[in-house]
Design a protein around this motif. Structure first.
Motif, short mmCIF file in Angstrom:
data_model
loop_
_atom_site.label_atom_id
_atom_site.label_comp_id
_atom_site.label_asym_id
_atom_site.label_seq_id
_atom_site.Cartn_x
_atom_site.Cartn_y
_atom_site.Cartn_z
N VAL A 158 0.21 -3.56 -6.26
CA VAL A 158 0.61 -2.18 -5.97
C VAL A 158 -0.65 -1.35 -5.84
CG1 VAL A 158 2.06 -0.25 -6.67
CG2 VAL A 158 2.63 -2.56 -7.46
N VAL A 159 -0.82 -0.69 -4.69
CA VAL A 159 -2.02 0.10 -4.43
C VAL A 159 -1.64 1.55 -4.17
CG1 VAL A 159 -4.09 0.34 -3.01
CG2 VAL A 159 -3.09 -1.93 -3.37
N ASP A 160 -2.16 2.46 -4.98
CA ASP A 160 -1.93 3.89 -4.74
C ASP A 160 -2.88 4.69 -5.61
OD1 ASP A 160 -0.81 6.54 -4.38
OD2 ASP A 160 1.06 5.57 -3.78
N GLY A 161 -3.57 5.65 -5.02
CA GLY A 161 -4.48 6.49 -5.78
C GLY A 161 -3.88 7.81 -6.20
N ASP A 162 -2.62 8.04 -5.86
CA ASP A 162 -1.98 9.32 -6.08
C ASP A 162 -1.29 9.37 -7.44
OD1 ASP A 162 -1.31 11.88 -5.40
OD2 ASP A 162 0.19 11.34 -3.89
N ALA A 163 -0.97 10.58 -7.88
CA ALA A 163 -0.23 10.80 -9.12
C ALA A 163 1.15 11.37 -8.80
CB ALA A 163 -1.00 11.75 -10.05
N VAL A 164 2.10 11.11 -9.69
CA VAL A 164 3.48 11.55 -9.50
C VAL A 164 3.58 13.06 -9.68
CG1 VAL A 164 5.87 11.29 -10.26
CG2 VAL A 164 4.30 9.33 -10.38
N ASN A 183 -0.48 8.00 -12.58
CA ASN A 183 -0.83 7.32 -11.34
C ASN A 183 0.34 6.47 -10.87
OD1 ASN A 183 -1.96 4.42 -10.32
ND2 ASN A 183 -3.01 6.12 -9.32
N LYS A 184 0.61 6.48 -9.57
CA LYS A 184 1.79 5.79 -9.03
C LYS A 184 1.65 4.27 -9.10
CE LYS A 184 3.07 9.57 -5.94
NZ LYS A 184 3.23 10.01 -4.54
N ALA A 185 0.46 3.74 -8.91
CA ALA A 185 0.27 2.29 -9.00
C ALA A 185 0.56 1.81 -10.42
CB ALA A 185 -1.13 1.90 -8.58
N GLU A 186 0.07 2.53 -11.42
CA GLU A 186 0.30 2.15 -12.82
C GLU A 186 1.77 2.29 -13.19
OE1 GLU A 186 -2.30 4.66 -15.02
OE2 GLU A 186 -4.14 3.66 -14.33
N SER A 187 2.38 3.40 -12.79
CA SER A 187 3.79 3.63 -13.09
C SER A 187 4.67 2.59 -12.43
CB SER A 187 4.19 5.03 -12.61
OG SER A 187 5.59 5.23 -12.69
N GLY A 188 4.41 2.32 -11.14
CA GLY A 188 5.20 1.33 -10.41
C GLY A 188 5.03 -0.06 -10.97
N ALA A 189 3.80 -0.44 -11.32
CA ALA A 189 3.55 -1.77 -11.86
C ALA A 189 4.29 -1.98 -13.18
CB ALA A 189 2.05 -1.98 -12.06
N GLU A 190 4.31 -0.97 -14.01
CA GLU A 190 5.02 -1.08 -15.28
C GLU A 190 6.51 -1.32 -15.06
OE1 GLU A 190 6.07 2.31 -18.26
OE2 GLU A 190 4.13 1.49 -18.87
N ARG A 191 7.07 -0.61 -14.10
CA ARG A 191 8.50 -0.77 -13.79
C ARG A 191 8.79 -2.19 -13.29
NH1 ARG A 191 12.36 2.69 -11.36
NH2 ARG A 191 14.34 1.56 -11.24
N LEU A 192 7.94 -2.73 -12.45
CA LEU A 192 8.17 -4.06 -11.90
C LEU A 192 8.07 -5.14 -12.97
CD1 LEU A 192 6.30 -3.99 -8.47
CD2 LEU A 192 8.57 -3.14 -9.06
N ARG A 193 7.12 -4.99 -13.88
CA ARG A 193 6.98 -5.98 -14.97
C ARG A 193 8.24 -6.01 -15.84
NH1 ARG A 193 1.54 -3.44 -15.38
NH2 ARG A 193 0.13 -4.79 -14.19
N ALA A 194 8.83 -4.85 -16.06
CA ALA A 194 10.06 -4.80 -16.85
C ALA A 194 11.25 -5.37 -16.09
CB ALA A 194 10.35 -3.35 -17.26
N LEU A 195 11.19 -5.29 -14.76
CA LEU A 195 12.31 -5.72 -13.94
C LEU A 195 12.43 -7.23 -13.86
CD1 LEU A 195 14.56 -4.70 -12.00
CD2 LEU A 195 12.87 -4.78 -10.16
N ILE A 237 0.86 -1.18 0.00
CA ILE A 237 0.00 0.00 0.00
C ILE A 237 0.90 1.23 0.00
CG2 ILE A 237 -2.04 1.07 1.00
CD1 ILE A 237 -2.25 -1.98 0.41
N GLY A 238 0.93 1.94 -1.11
CA GLY A 238 1.76 3.12 -1.26
C GLY A 238 2.94 2.85 -2.17
N ALA A 239 3.02 3.60 -3.26
CA ALA A 239 4.13 3.48 -4.20
C ALA A 239 4.93 4.77 -4.24
CB ALA A 239 3.61 3.11 -5.59
N GLY A 240 5.08 5.40 -3.05
CA GLY A 240 5.84 6.63 -2.93
C GLY A 240 7.26 6.36 -2.50
N HIS A 293 9.56 6.12 -10.17
CA HIS A 293 8.77 6.79 -11.20
C HIS A 293 9.61 7.76 -12.03
CE1 HIS A 293 5.49 5.17 -8.84
NE2 HIS A 293 5.92 5.83 -7.79
N THR A 294 9.17 7.96 -13.28
CA THR A 294 9.81 8.94 -14.17
C THR A 294 8.81 9.86 -14.85
OG1 THR A 294 9.80 7.32 -15.98
CG2 THR A 294 11.80 7.45 -14.63
N ASP A 295 7.51 9.49 -14.85
CA ASP A 295 6.51 10.25 -15.61
C ASP A 295 5.64 11.08 -14.68
OD1 ASP A 295 7.41 9.00 -17.92
OD2 ASP A 295 5.98 7.34 -17.71
#
Length: 245
Positions: free
Chosen positions: A60-66, A83-95, A37-40, A77-79
């Motif tokens: 990954v759970v987060d309702g906030d934006a970067v 949304n932080k959950a979407e950004s973080g999830a994309e990074r993890l899938r690539a990792l 809970i939280g991708a900050g 995050h880079t973008d």
């Protein structure tokens, strides 16, 4: 899964060499699930280390934006504006392609937290407000979930493992440490005294380490103790914790 593939042995070889881990522990990791809970700031350390270690299913759970002010510590995050959950999830899938990543672009309610927590082996609190932390701890306690809790502000950090039986067989949660949610203004916030990104990463890395130990089944978890970091003085100390209710 009956055993590691050759590619997995190569990917996780340094994990396998750790005393207590071995192939059995790695297979447990790959079969395990966590919800973060939280991708900050804390999540930026927790999430990639769990994915890289081979935790098989990560939510990954987060309702906030970067925002730009996040970038000094939220290195996941880079973008901006995403949304932080979407950004973080994309990074993890690539990792790590071994990991199934789920994303929830939302702020949890107590009911939603209880609904989600029962589907995962472990909950990690990477939020940054007392209100969220008490809500998550109460929800975890209500469904008997194991919870790794941490906080970080200024140059101070704390971490503990809740919901795992201590030496007396008690399952401790946040209200055993702090019985009531503090009134607003009683404790400083990052908006008051700042927060050093590298210090947050230290605390997040401890959360990830405790998660890996619990899921893989080795080592001594941080149960019945609260780890306290004074980064300004470069000192860790430990506060004993007992059932208070």
């Amino acid at each position: 899964m009956t055993g590691l593939t050759d590619l997995q042995r190569e990917r996780y070889v340094r994990n396998l060499d750790v005393v207590g881990m071995g192939e059995e522990g790695q297979l447990r990791l790959l079969a395990s699930s966590v919800i973060v809970i939280g991708a900050g700031g804390l999540g930026s350390a927790v999430l990639p280390y769990l994915a890289a270690a081979g935790v098989g299913r990560i939510a990954v759970v987060d309702g906030d934006a970067v925002e730009l002010k996040n970038m000094q510590r939220q290195v996941l995050h880079t973008d901006l504006g995403r949304n932080k959950a979407e950004s973080g999830a994309e990074r993890l899938r690539a990792l790590n392609p071994d990991v199934t990543v789920e994303e929830f672009a939302e702020y949890l309610t107590p009911e939603r937290a209880r609904e989600l927590f029962v589907d995962y082996d472990l909950v990690l609190d990477c939020t940054d407000t007392f209100g969220a932390k008490f809500m998550l701890s109460d929800a975890a306690e209500a469904v008997g979930a194991r919870l790794i809790w941490a906080s970080a502000v200024g140059m101070q950090g704390q971490c503990s493992v809740f919901g795992v039986p201590d030496a007396n067989g008690d399952r401790l949660y946040l209200r055993d440490l702090i019985p009531e949610e503090p009134a607003d203004g009683l404790y400083p916030k990052a908006t008051d005294i700042g927060v050093l990104g590298a210090m947050v990463a230290q605390v997040g890395a401890l959360e990830a380490t405790e998660a890996i130990k619990l899921l893989a089944g080795f080592g001594e978890p941080l149960v019945g103790r609260v780890a306290l970091l004074d980064a300004a003085a470069a000192r860790w100390s430990y506060l004993p914790l007992r059932k208070a209710r």
